[in-house]
Design an enzyme around this catalytic site. Structure first.
Site, PDB file in Angstrom:
ATOM      1  N   ALA A  64       0.849  -0.904   0.232  1.00 13.66           N
ATOM      2  CA  ALA A  64      -0.449  -0.338  -0.365  1.00 13.66           C
ATOM      3  C   ALA A  64       0.747   1.091   0.196  1.00 13.66           C
ATOM      4  O   ALA A  64       1.923   1.102   0.246  1.00 13.66           O
ATOM      5  CB  ALA A  64      -1.040  -0.253   1.418  1.00 13.66           C
ATOM      6  N   GLY A 109       0.368  -4.931   0.578  1.00  8.59           N
ATOM      7  CA  GLY A 109      -0.220  -5.176   0.148  1.00  8.59           C
ATOM      8  C   GLY A 109      -0.541  -5.555  -1.404  1.00  8.59           C
ATOM      9  O   GLY A 109      -1.328  -6.484  -2.104  1.00  8.59           O
ATOM     10  N   GLU A 112      -0.551  -9.502  -0.592  1.00  9.42           N
ATOM     11  CA  GLU A 112      -2.351  -9.549  -0.156  1.00  9.42           C
ATOM     12  C   GLU A 112      -2.655  -9.813  -1.033  1.00  9.42           C
ATOM     13  O   GLU A 112      -3.645 -10.520  -1.828  1.00  9.42           O
ATOM     14  CB  GLU A 112      -2.229  -8.258   1.017  1.00  9.42           C
ATOM     15  CG  GLU A 112      -1.993  -8.618   2.382  1.00  9.42           C
ATOM     16  CD  GLU A 112      -2.064  -7.136   3.406  1.00  9.42           C
ATOM     17  OE1 GLU A 112      -2.038  -6.597   2.774  1.00  9.42           O
ATOM     18  OE2 GLU A 112      -2.436  -7.077   3.542  1.00  9.42           O
ATOM     19  N   GLU A 132       4.703  -5.059   7.487  1.00 11.76           N
ATOM     20  CA  GLU A 132       4.072  -3.912   7.618  1.00 11.76           C
ATOM     21  C   GLU A 132       4.601  -3.174   9.524  1.00 11.76           C
ATOM     22  O   GLU A 132       4.377  -2.658   9.837  1.00 11.76           O
ATOM     23  CB  GLU A 132       2.968  -4.076   8.183  1.00 11.76           C
ATOM     24  CG  GLU A 132       1.906  -4.136   6.863  1.00 11.76           C
ATOM     25  CD  GLU A 132       2.034  -5.649   5.567  1.00 11.76           C
ATOM     26  OE1 GLU A 132       2.802  -5.847   6.447  1.00 11.76           O
ATOM     27  OE2 GLU A 132       1.321  -5.387   5.262  1.00 11.76           O
TER      28      GLU A 132
HETATM   29  N1  CAA Z   1       4.358   3.102  -0.799  1.00 15.47           N
HETATM   30  C1  CAA Z   1       4.773   4.396  -1.696  1.00 15.47           C
HETATM   31  N2  CAA Z   1       6.387   4.649  -2.290  1.00 15.47           N
HETATM   32  C2  CAA Z   1       6.504   2.944  -2.588  1.00 15.47           C
HETATM   33  C3  CAA Z   1       6.517   2.297  -1.662  1.00 15.47           C
HETATM   34  C4  CAA Z   1       5.597   1.942  -1.177  1.00 15.47           C
HETATM   35  N3  CAA Z   1       5.169   0.961  -0.489  1.00 15.47           N
HETATM   36  N4  CAA Z   1       7.335   0.779  -1.889  1.00 15.47           N
HETATM   37  C5  CAA Z   1       8.589   1.792  -2.859  1.00 15.47           C
HETATM   38  N5  CAA Z   1       7.931   2.924  -2.898  1.00 15.47           N
HETATM   39  C6  CAA Z   1       8.674   4.492  -3.526  1.00 15.47           C
HETATM   40  C7  CAA Z   1       9.843   4.608  -2.394  1.00 15.47           C
HETATM   41  O1  CAA Z   1       9.790   5.917  -1.672  1.00 15.47           O
HETATM   42  C8  CAA Z   1      11.378   4.832  -3.435  1.00 15.47           C
HETATM   43  O2  CAA Z   1      10.776   6.705  -3.930  1.00 15.47           O
HETATM   44  P1  CAA Z   1      11.746   7.641  -3.986  1.00 15.47           P
HETATM   45  O3  CAA Z   1      12.520   7.667  -5.419  1.00 15.47           O
HETATM   46  O4  CAA Z   1      10.808   9.283  -4.689  1.00 15.47           O
HETATM   47  O5  CAA Z   1      12.247   7.847  -3.280  1.00 15.47           O
HETATM   48  C9  CAA Z   1      10.813   4.743  -4.998  1.00 15.47           C
HETATM   49  O6  CAA Z   1       9.895   3.328  -5.098  1.00 15.47           O
HETATM   50  C10 CAA Z   1      11.856   3.524  -4.929  1.00 15.47           C
HETATM   51  O7  CAA Z   1      12.267   2.890  -4.296  1.00 15.47           O
HETATM   52  P2  CAA Z   1      13.523   2.254  -3.969  1.00 15.47           P
HETATM   53  O8  CAA Z   1      14.272   3.375  -3.587  1.00 15.47           O
HETATM   54  O9  CAA Z   1      12.865   2.232  -1.780  1.00 15.47           O
HETATM   55  O10 CAA Z   1      13.720   0.939  -3.494  1.00 15.47           O
HETATM   56  P3  CAA Z   1      14.653  -0.400  -3.557  1.00 15.47           P
HETATM   57  O11 CAA Z   1      14.864  -1.655  -4.494  1.00 15.47           O
HETATM   58  O12 CAA Z   1      15.602   0.343  -2.935  1.00 15.47           O
HETATM   59  O13 CAA Z   1      13.676  -1.147  -2.879  1.00 15.47           O
HETATM   60  C11 CAA Z   1      11.417  -2.065  -1.492  1.00 15.47           C
HETATM   61  C12 CAA Z   1      12.787  -1.895  -2.706  1.00 15.47           C
HETATM   62  C13 CAA Z   1      12.785  -3.325  -0.488  1.00 15.47           C
HETATM   63  C14 CAA Z   1      10.235  -2.332  -2.147  1.00 15.47           C
HETATM   64  C15 CAA Z   1      11.734  -1.198  -0.752  1.00 15.47           C
HETATM   65  O14 CAA Z   1      11.353   0.398  -1.958  1.00 15.47           O
HETATM   66  C16 CAA Z   1       9.848  -0.657   0.119  1.00 15.47           C
HETATM   67  O15 CAA Z   1      11.088  -1.665   1.038  1.00 15.47           O
HETATM   68  N6  CAA Z   1       9.526  -0.148  -0.237  1.00 15.47           N
HETATM   69  C17 CAA Z   1       8.586  -0.147   0.861  1.00 15.47           C
HETATM   70  C18 CAA Z   1       7.887  -1.987   1.326  1.00 15.47           C
HETATM   71  C19 CAA Z   1       7.076  -1.541   1.945  1.00 15.47           C
HETATM   72  O16 CAA Z   1       7.436  -1.753   3.277  1.00 15.47           O
HETATM   73  N7  CAA Z   1       5.733  -2.360   1.558  1.00 15.47           N
HETATM   74  C20 CAA Z   1       4.194  -2.759   2.624  1.00 15.47           C
HETATM   75  C21 CAA Z   1       3.571  -1.161   3.105  1.00 15.47           C
HETATM   76  S1  CAA Z   1       2.600  -1.019   4.137  1.00 15.47           S
HETATM   77  C22 CAA Z   1       1.120  -2.160   3.333  1.00 15.47           C
HETATM   78  O17 CAA Z   1       0.850  -2.346   2.587  1.00 15.47           O
HETATM   79  C23 CAA Z   1       0.339  -1.656   4.521  1.00 15.47           C
HETATM   80  C24 CAA Z   1      -0.762  -3.307   4.205  1.00 15.47           C
HETATM   81  O18 CAA Z   1      -1.550  -4.319   4.040  1.00 15.47           O
HETATM   82  C25 CAA Z   1      -2.310  -2.287   4.249  1.00 15.47           C
END
Ligand code: CAA
Length: 258
Positions: A64, A109, A112, A132
């Site tokens: 998400a 998400g 999911e 999360e």
């Molecule tokens: N939401 C918003 N933006 C996101 C995102 C997310 N879930 N995941 C990645 N991005 C964005 C980053 O902020 C980044 O943006 P900028 O270039 O503007 O800084 C861009 O995408 C590229 O990401 P990274 O630079 O972090 O890429 P990476 O290759 O170094 O890492 C990754 C990849 C390991 C997937 C890392 O991006 C990450 O950890 N993302 C978040 C994953 C996460 O925590 N997901 C769970 C979200 S909460 C949820 O989903 C709740 C639910 O159940 C409903």
């Protein structure tokens, strides 16, 4: 028509490709809404027999949208989760098979979303996870419920409570993916499964899906009764006549709606 996904129908298959590269295909409200419309189109378009969901780039869906959720208060967060759940339930109850072709990160998400699909084909490059707890929240689009149903309660707790990442091959080992293939094989393999599904009786495939999904959460006696009702639906179909007649005549069945 769509800003964050590509939608294409070709030879009976609807391809829904998440395409929001700046956020690794994260599910913001606009993307959730676009997915809702795309799946609605899949349901009502007779040309669509099977749906394949995948992601553009290195992510399937990275979760998400954290930037959007960061600004939400509790009530708004609740509405956001309702939105996500509605989409996952819509996919799970679609009357056509849905295959997740998980190409890369399927986190939060994204994991999911894959679990709401019927069949998960993982690339060896896929990374599943429910990270999360790193953000001070829990899975909110059904992960606490669908993950234990797929991998068992202990493994689900292990994955969710430690925010452990699961690579494609391990996802297959634990039942989070049904198959795991080389990245270049992902779409051809998903298409092969789609074609296999399309060769079967559509009403039977749809009834099998609803019998499994609905029966799974019922007690055995009620679920068995439900199975009988689903089977009765099949008995009313032309495809039942054709499937059994073709078997007895030692020829391939020619099902309706193929
Ligand atoms: N939401 C918003 N933006 C996101 C995102 C997310 N879930 N995941 C990645 N991005 C964005 C980053 O902020 C980044 O943006 P900028 O270039 O503007 O800084 C861009 O995408 C590229 O990401 P990274 O630079 O972090 O890429 P990476 O290759 O170094 O890492 C990754 C990849 C390991 C997937 C890392 O991006 C990450 O950890 N993302 C978040 C994953 C996460 O925590 N997901 C769970 C979200 S909460 C949820 O989903 C709740 C639910 O159940 C409903």
């Amino acid at each position: 028509m769509y800003n964050n996904l590509k939608y294409e129908v070709k030879e009976g298959i609807a391809y829904i490709t998440l395409n929001r590269p700046k956020a690794l295909n994260a599910l913001n409200t606009e993307t959730l809404n676009e997915l809702h419309v795309a799946f609605h189109d899949c349901e009502k378009d007779d040309a669509v027999k099977v749906v394949i969901v995948t992601g553009e780039g290195k992510a399937f869906v990275a979760g998400a949208d954290i930037a959007e959720m960061c600004k939400l208060n509790a009530l708004e967060g609740r509405a956001y989760m309702y939105r996500g759940h509605a989409l996952m339930n819509q996919i799970e109850s679609l009357q056509k098979p849905v295959i997740a072709a998980v190409n890369g990160f399927a986190l939060g998400g994204g994991c999911e979303l894959s679990m709401a699909c019927d069949i998960r084909i993982a690339s060896e490059a896929a990374v599943f996870g429910q990270p999360e707890v790193n953000l001070g929240i829990i899975p909110g689009f059904g992960g606490t419920q669908r993950l234990p149903r797929l991998v068992g309660k202990g493994m689900a707790k292990y994955i969710i409570m430690t925010a452990k990442n699961i690579k494609g091959p391990q996802a297959k080992e634990i039942g989070l993916a049904e198959e795991c293939v080389a990245p270049e094989e992902l779409m051809p393999f998903a298409e092969k499964i789609a074609k296999k599904l399309m060769a079967k009786a559509p009403i039977a495939v749809a009834q099998a899906k609803v019998a499994i999904n609905t029966g799974y959460d019922l007690d055995m006696k009620t679920a068995s009764q439900f199975e009988i009702e689903c089977m009765t639906q099949c008995f009313t179909s032309e495809d039942k006549k054709e499937g059994m007649t073709a078997f007895l005549e030692k020829r391939d069945a020619d099902f309706m709606n193929k």
